[in-house]
Design a protein around this motif. Structure first.
Motif, PDB file in Angstrom:
ATOM      1  N   CYS A  98       0.814  -1.211   0.000  1.00  0.00           N
ATOM      2  CA  CYS A  98       0.000   0.000   0.000  1.00  0.00           C
ATOM      3  C   CYS A  98       0.850   1.264   0.000  1.00  0.00           C
ATOM      4  CB  CYS A  98      -0.895  -0.019   1.245  1.00  0.00           C
ATOM      5  SG  CYS A  98      -1.902   1.441   1.472  1.00  0.00           S
ATOM      6  N   VAL A  99       0.456   2.222  -0.855  1.00  0.00           N
ATOM      7  CA  VAL A  99       1.077   3.554  -0.854  1.00  0.00           C
ATOM      8  C   VAL A  99      -0.019   4.610  -0.823  1.00  0.00           C
ATOM      9  CG1 VAL A  99       3.134   2.796  -2.140  1.00  0.00           C
ATOM     10  CG2 VAL A  99       1.216   3.817  -3.378  1.00  0.00           C
ATOM     11  N   THR A 100       0.336   5.770  -0.286  1.00  0.00           N
ATOM     12  CA  THR A 100      -0.533   6.936  -0.386  1.00  0.00           C
ATOM     13  C   THR A 100       0.190   7.955  -1.246  1.00  0.00           C
ATOM     14  OG1 THR A 100       0.349   7.947   1.625  1.00  0.00           O
ATOM     15  CG2 THR A 100      -1.633   6.566   1.858  1.00  0.00           C
ATOM     16  N   PHE A 101      -0.582   8.849  -1.858  1.00  0.00           N
ATOM     17  CA  PHE A 101       0.034   9.885  -2.676  1.00  0.00           C
ATOM     18  C   PHE A 101      -0.722  11.190  -2.509  1.00  0.00           C
ATOM     19  CE2 PHE A 101      -3.222   8.155  -5.451  1.00  0.00           C
ATOM     20  CZ  PHE A 101      -3.744   9.269  -6.073  1.00  0.00           C
ATOM     21  N   LYS A 102       0.000  12.276  -2.784  1.00  0.00           N
ATOM     22  CA  LYS A 102      -0.620  13.600  -2.765  1.00  0.00           C
ATOM     23  C   LYS A 102       0.084  14.467  -3.794  1.00  0.00           C
ATOM     24  CE  LYS A 102      -1.691  17.584   0.095  1.00  0.00           C
ATOM     25  NZ  LYS A 102      -1.586  18.206   1.414  1.00  0.00           N
ATOM     26  N   TYR A 103      -0.697  15.036  -4.708  1.00  0.00           N
ATOM     27  CA  TYR A 103      -0.224  16.045  -5.644  1.00  0.00           C
ATOM     28  C   TYR A 103      -0.688  17.387  -5.087  1.00  0.00           C
ATOM     29  CZ  TYR A 103       0.640  12.537  -9.340  1.00  0.00           C
ATOM     30  OH  TYR A 103       1.112  11.489 -10.085  1.00  0.00           O
ATOM     31  N   SER A 104       0.217  18.369  -5.040  1.00  0.00           N
ATOM     32  CA  SER A 104      -0.160  19.680  -4.513  1.00  0.00           C
ATOM     33  C   SER A 104       0.593  20.786  -5.243  1.00  0.00           C
ATOM     34  CB  SER A 104       0.109  19.756  -3.008  1.00  0.00           C
ATOM     35  OG  SER A 104       1.482  19.565  -2.746  1.00  0.00           O
ATOM     36  N   ASP A 105       0.068  21.979  -5.102  1.00  0.00           N
ATOM     37  CA  ASP A 105       0.697  23.194  -5.626  1.00  0.00           C
ATOM     38  C   ASP A 105       0.785  24.137  -4.440  1.00  0.00           C
ATOM     39  OD1 ASP A 105       1.520  25.472  -6.911  1.00  0.00           O
ATOM     40  OD2 ASP A 105      -0.171  25.587  -8.291  1.00  0.00           O
ATOM     41  N   GLY A 106       1.939  24.125  -3.760  1.00  0.00           N
ATOM     42  CA  GLY A 106       2.065  24.876  -2.520  1.00  0.00           C
ATOM     43  C   GLY A 106       1.155  24.260  -1.470  1.00  0.00           C
ATOM     44  N   ASP A 107       0.309  25.079  -0.866  1.00  0.00           N
ATOM     45  CA  ASP A 107      -0.629  24.589   0.145  1.00  0.00           C
ATOM     46  C   ASP A 107      -1.920  24.039  -0.455  1.00  0.00           C
ATOM     47  OD1 ASP A 107       1.109  25.283   2.202  1.00  0.00           O
ATOM     48  OD2 ASP A 107       0.238  27.283   2.438  1.00  0.00           O
ATOM     49  N   LYS A 108      -2.068  24.168  -1.763  1.00  0.00           N
ATOM     50  CA  LYS A 108      -3.306  23.751  -2.430  1.00  0.00           C
ATOM     51  C   LYS A 108      -3.241  22.280  -2.833  1.00  0.00           C
ATOM     52  CE  LYS A 108      -4.980  25.082  -6.771  1.00  0.00           C
ATOM     53  NZ  LYS A 108      -5.287  26.139  -7.721  1.00  0.00           N
ATOM     54  N   ALA A 109      -4.121  21.465  -2.244  1.00  0.00           N
ATOM     55  CA  ALA A 109      -4.206  20.049  -2.594  1.00  0.00           C
ATOM     56  C   ALA A 109      -4.825  19.912  -3.981  1.00  0.00           C
ATOM     57  CB  ALA A 109      -5.041  19.302  -1.572  1.00  0.00           C
ATOM     58  N   LEU A 110      -4.175  19.126  -4.843  1.00  0.00           N
ATOM     59  CA  LEU A 110      -4.690  18.889  -6.193  1.00  0.00           C
ATOM     60  C   LEU A 110      -5.370  17.530  -6.290  1.00  0.00           C
ATOM     61  CD1 LEU A 110      -1.644  20.341  -8.148  1.00  0.00           C
ATOM     62  CD2 LEU A 110      -3.840  21.460  -7.705  1.00  0.00           C
ATOM     63  N   SER A 111      -4.722  16.506  -5.751  1.00  0.00           N
ATOM     64  CA  SER A 111      -5.318  15.174  -5.715  1.00  0.00           C
ATOM     65  C   SER A 111      -4.585  14.320  -4.681  1.00  0.00           C
ATOM     66  CB  SER A 111      -5.289  14.494  -7.092  1.00  0.00           C
ATOM     67  OG  SER A 111      -3.958  14.252  -7.501  1.00  0.00           O
TER      68      SER A 111
END
Length: 118
Positions: A98-111
């Protein structure tokens, strides 16, 4: 078709606060990215399936996880990833499968989401 990963401005491996393996990268989404072609012609955005595929491929390259997944959990698309955006990607290996992921632009969560492998 072989996955075409983004050109990372920076990329590192490390450990999370909970001592879990971590991959951290930053890239700028190129306007000529193959995954933007046809999605959508007048307003291109990076497809969610491409975002997940990049996570799967990077996890496989660095941690030898499988390249197929059993299920997707807590998947959220908060905002669009547009051409020219500078994006941070963080992947954490929670368990062997299992992995988790997070795409962001600065403090803004994208996915973000959690992938469970076969």
């Amino acid at each position: 078709m072989q996955t075409q990963l983004p050109d990372f401005i920076s990329f590192s491996e490390g450990l999370s606060d909970k001592e879990k393996p971590l991959l951290c990268g930053r890239f700028m989404l190129a306007a000529d990215c193959i995954y933007l072609q046809g999605h959508f012609p007048s307003t291109p955005i990076l497809p969610g399936v491409a975002q997940m595929d990049w996570v799967i491929q990077l996890a496989g390259q660095h941690w030898s996880t499988p390249t197929s997944i059993q299920r997707i959990e807590v998947l959220k698309f908060n905002d669009m990833i547009l051409p020219g955006a500078t994006v941070d990607l963080v992947i954490e290996r929670k368990r062997e499968d299992c992995v988790t992921f997070k795409y962001s632009d600065g403090d803004k969560a994208l996915s973000s989401g959690r992938l469970v492998f076969n």
